[in-house]
Each structure stands twice: as structure tokens, then as C-alpha cells.
Scaffold this motif. Sequence first.
Motif, mmCIF file in Angstrom:
data_model
loop_
_atom_site.group_PDB
_atom_site.id
_atom_site.type_symbol
_atom_site.label_atom_id
_atom_site.label_comp_id
_atom_site.label_asym_id
_atom_site.label_seq_id
_atom_site.Cartn_x
_atom_site.Cartn_y
_atom_site.Cartn_z
ATOM 1 N N LEU A 24 0.630 -1.147 0.272
ATOM 2 C CA LEU A 24 -0.214 0.301 -0.178
ATOM 3 C C LEU A 24 0.668 0.886 -0.122
ATOM 4 O O LEU A 24 0.725 1.752 -0.778
ATOM 5 C CB LEU A 24 -0.855 -0.247 1.432
ATOM 6 N N ARG A 25 1.960 1.141 0.634
ATOM 7 C CA ARG A 25 2.707 2.496 0.951
ATOM 8 C C ARG A 25 3.357 3.001 -0.622
ATOM 9 O O ARG A 25 3.837 3.716 -1.429
ATOM 10 C CB ARG A 25 4.701 2.012 1.917
ATOM 11 N N MET A 26 3.703 1.295 -0.726
ATOM 12 C CA MET A 26 3.881 2.161 -2.679
ATOM 13 C C MET A 26 3.277 3.088 -3.200
ATOM 14 O O MET A 26 3.793 3.132 -4.810
ATOM 15 C CB MET A 26 4.612 0.536 -3.505
ATOM 16 N N ARG A 27 2.393 3.482 -3.243
ATOM 17 C CA ARG A 27 1.427 4.124 -3.777
ATOM 18 C C ARG A 27 1.314 5.987 -3.508
ATOM 19 O O ARG A 27 0.872 6.531 -3.818
ATOM 20 C CB ARG A 27 -0.167 3.630 -3.578
ATOM 21 N N SER A 28 2.612 5.464 -2.508
ATOM 22 C CA SER A 28 2.550 7.046 -2.209
ATOM 23 C C SER A 28 2.928 7.966 -4.053
ATOM 24 O O SER A 28 4.014 7.722 -4.200
ATOM 25 C CB SER A 28 4.034 7.312 -0.957
ATOM 26 N N SER A 29 2.804 9.013 -3.012
ATOM 27 C CA SER A 29 3.208 10.430 -4.043
ATOM 28 C C SER A 29 5.067 10.676 -4.098
ATOM 29 O O SER A 29 5.549 11.157 -5.131
ATOM 30 C CB SER A 29 2.829 11.441 -4.394
ATOM 31 N N ASN A 30 5.558 9.834 -2.852
ATOM 32 C CA ASN A 30 6.700 10.356 -3.275
ATOM 33 C C ASN A 30 8.021 9.310 -3.128
ATOM 34 O O ASN A 30 7.863 7.607 -2.842
ATOM 35 C CB ASN A 30 7.534 10.539 -0.961
ATOM 36 N N GLU A 31 8.833 9.104 -4.651
ATOM 37 C CA GLU A 31 9.826 8.446 -5.293
ATOM 38 C C GLU A 31 10.046 7.556 -4.113
ATOM 39 O O GLU A 31 10.474 6.401 -3.962
ATOM 40 C CB GLU A 31 10.171 8.846 -6.138
ATOM 41 N N THR A 32 10.974 7.894 -3.296
ATOM 42 C CA THR A 32 11.862 6.982 -2.024
ATOM 43 C C THR A 32 11.084 6.730 -1.034
ATOM 44 O O THR A 32 11.534 5.318 -1.136
ATOM 45 C CB THR A 32 12.797 8.288 -1.145
ATOM 46 N N GLN A 33 9.615 7.225 -0.903
ATOM 47 C CA GLN A 33 9.049 5.971 -0.257
ATOM 48 C C GLN A 33 8.563 4.841 -0.871
ATOM 49 O O GLN A 33 8.169 3.757 -0.016
ATOM 50 C CB GLN A 33 7.586 7.117 0.259
ATOM 51 N N ARG A 34 8.034 5.396 -1.666
ATOM 52 C CA ARG A 34 8.049 4.114 -2.771
ATOM 53 C C ARG A 34 8.663 2.921 -2.768
ATOM 54 O O ARG A 34 8.740 1.853 -2.818
ATOM 55 C CB ARG A 34 8.107 4.802 -4.480
ATOM 56 N N ARG A 35 9.984 3.457 -3.194
ATOM 57 C CA ARG A 35 11.263 2.619 -3.258
ATOM 58 C C ARG A 35 11.653 2.028 -1.895
ATOM 59 O O ARG A 35 11.830 0.620 -1.936
ATOM 60 C CB ARG A 35 12.324 3.255 -3.295
ATOM 61 N N ALA A 36 11.628 2.277 -0.716
ATOM 62 C CA ALA A 36 11.855 1.234 0.526
ATOM 63 C C ALA A 36 10.722 0.847 0.850
ATOM 64 O O ALA A 36 10.299 -0.098 1.576
ATOM 65 C CB ALA A 36 12.167 2.760 1.444
ATOM 66 N N ALA A 37 9.335 0.900 0.372
ATOM 67 C CA ALA A 37 8.244 0.301 0.334
ATOM 68 C C ALA A 37 8.006 -1.308 -0.468
ATOM 69 O O ALA A 37 7.902 -2.096 0.010
ATOM 70 C CB ALA A 37 6.717 1.126 0.415
ATOM 71 N N GLY A 38 8.931 -0.863 -2.072
ATOM 72 C CA GLY A 38 9.398 -2.530 -2.087
ATOM 73 C C GLY A 38 10.318 -3.176 -1.434
ATOM 74 O O GLY A 38 9.460 -4.329 -1.425
ATOM 75 N N ASP A 39 10.896 -2.630 -1.262
ATOM 76 C CA ASP A 39 11.659 -3.265 -0.284
ATOM 77 C C ASP A 39 11.476 -3.859 1.273
ATOM 78 O O ASP A 39 11.807 -4.820 0.850
ATOM 79 C CB ASP A 39 13.154 -2.603 -0.290
ATOM 80 N N GLU A 40 11.026 -2.841 1.234
ATOM 81 C CA GLU A 40 10.415 -3.771 2.325
ATOM 82 C C GLU A 40 9.161 -4.702 2.117
ATOM 83 O O GLU A 40 9.150 -5.554 3.423
ATOM 84 C CB GLU A 40 9.913 -2.393 3.271
ATOM 85 N N ALA A 41 8.439 -4.347 1.698
ATOM 86 C CA ALA A 41 7.570 -5.537 0.562
ATOM 87 C C ALA A 41 8.098 -6.755 0.029
ATOM 88 O O ALA A 41 7.599 -8.298 1.223
ATOM 89 C CB ALA A 41 6.687 -5.558 -0.344
ATOM 90 N N LEU A 42 9.408 -6.536 0.186
ATOM 91 C CA LEU A 42 10.431 -7.991 -0.327
ATOM 92 C C LEU A 42 9.986 -8.544 0.733
ATOM 93 O O LEU A 42 10.299 -10.285 0.971
ATOM 94 C CB LEU A 42 11.009 -7.887 -1.468
ATOM 95 N N MET A 43 11.310 -8.123 1.722
ATOM 96 C CA MET A 43 11.547 -8.083 2.896
ATOM 97 C C MET A 43 10.168 -9.181 3.798
ATOM 98 O O MET A 43 10.835 -9.910 4.190
ATOM 99 C CB MET A 43 12.118 -7.657 3.610
ATOM 100 N N GLY A 44 9.046 -8.423 3.571
ATOM 101 C CA GLY A 44 7.870 -9.127 4.859
ATOM 102 C C GLY A 44 7.710 -10.138 4.173
ATOM 103 O O GLY A 44 7.164 -11.291 4.830
ATOM 104 N N PHE A 45 7.441 -9.938 2.641
ATOM 105 C CA PHE A 45 6.420 -11.589 2.017
ATOM 106 C C PHE A 45 7.736 -12.613 2.224
ATOM 107 O O PHE A 45 7.604 -13.939 2.780
ATOM 108 C CB PHE A 45 6.551 -11.173 1.010
ATOM 109 N N GLY A 46 9.305 -11.815 1.686
ATOM 110 C CA GLY A 46 9.661 -13.403 1.756
ATOM 111 C C GLY A 46 10.141 -13.756 3.349
ATOM 112 O O GLY A 46 10.394 -15.037 3.422
ATOM 113 N N MET A 47 10.746 -12.771 4.484
ATOM 114 C CA MET A 47 10.089 -13.491 5.938
ATOM 115 C C MET A 47 9.159 -13.770 6.171
ATOM 116 O O MET A 47 9.030 -15.535 7.132
ATOM 117 C CB MET A 47 10.488 -12.452 6.876
ATOM 118 N N ALA A 48 7.922 -13.990 5.580
ATOM 119 C CA ALA A 48 6.742 -14.678 6.194
ATOM 120 C C ALA A 48 6.356 -16.001 5.363
ATOM 121 O O ALA A 48 6.256 -17.052 6.005
ATOM 122 C CB ALA A 48 5.700 -14.222 5.230
ATOM 123 N N ALA A 49 7.265 -15.953 4.462
ATOM 124 C CA ALA A 49 7.344 -17.694 4.054
ATOM 125 C C ALA A 49 8.224 -18.606 4.104
ATOM 126 O O ALA A 49 7.955 -19.263 4.539
ATOM 127 C CB ALA A 49 7.956 -17.335 2.041
#
Length: 180
Positions: A24-49
Motif C-alpha cells: 500500500l505504501r508503494m502508492r505514495s507520491s514520494n518516489e523515495t518512499q515508494r522504493r523503500a516500501a518495495g524493498d520492505e514488501a519484498l522483505m516482509g513477504f520473504g520473511m513470511a514465506a
Amino acid sequence: MHGPASPGWLLVALCAATGAYCLLRMRSSNETQRRAAGDEALMGFGMAAMAVPGSAFTPPAWVWPAYAVVFGGAALRALWVARSGTHHLHHLVGAAAMVYMAVVMTASPTAGHAHGASGVPLLTGGLLLYFAAYVLVSGVRLLPVAGAAGSVPAWGDRPELARACRLSMGIGMLAMLLTI
């Protein structure tokens, strides 16, 4: 990962929910925020798996090397991006920790879901110390600041929710490292 099923499922739920919010945070208007959110989404789903209890599902042997490759790529990307700012170094440490855990799971006699697999104690201890300090600092950053009122930003731009996600992933990483 190792350990009882109930805490394992709670960790899966925590990491998956964190990954979903980061999407959801990847929908931010701030590009830096979107990139960090993408990295963190990968980490969150990878950790869950990775945290799915072994009693529920034993992955095929190729899964752990695949994790190592995916998070190795994430670590290289974080290293590349860290040239522009040191705030990306945490992503590098997190991705490297995931690679380390995947390698330990690969070396485990039963593909990583049995008790008894262990990593290098010094490296595991160093990562535990890092993530314990990270969790403590992240927790302090969540404390409210007096007089910090203003307009309410959009969901993707809420810094306190992003910090809470980072805190929960740090706690998840601690839990996963403790089971190695």
C-alpha cells in the motif's frame, strides 16, 4: 523455520501483514518512499514465506538456494543504492541476514525445518545484536512527540506506520534468527 507451530504462524501473519501494508505504501507520491516500501514488501513477504512452520509445509530442496539468490540480488541492489545515502544500509543488512538464513537452511539436513540446524554462532550473534538494537531504536522513534500535530497524510505517506512496519520486521528478524 524451526520452533513450535503457533509462534511460527504468528510470525507468518505479522510479516505478511507488514508486506501487505508496504505494498500500500508503494502508492505514495514520494518516489523515495515508494522504493523503500518495495524493498520492505519484498522483505516482509520473504520473511513470511521463510517462517512457515515445518510441520505445515516442508519446501523442496531448491527453495532455500532460490531465497539466497533473490535476497542476494536485493542485497546487491541495497549496496548499489547505499551509495546515495546510508539509510539504505539497513536494507543491505536485512537482505544479507535473509541470505545467511537461507544458506543455513540449505545446509540443514532436512531442508531447514528440523531442530539442530545452526549457523555461525558469531555471525548469528552479531545479527541478533544488530536487530535487537534496531528494534529498540525503532521503538523509541514510535514514541509520540509533543506538539507534532498537523494535517493527516495519506496512508502511503504515514511515517509512524512505516516505522511500525520496520519495527515489526525487526522483531520478526530477531525471532527468525533466534531459531537458527
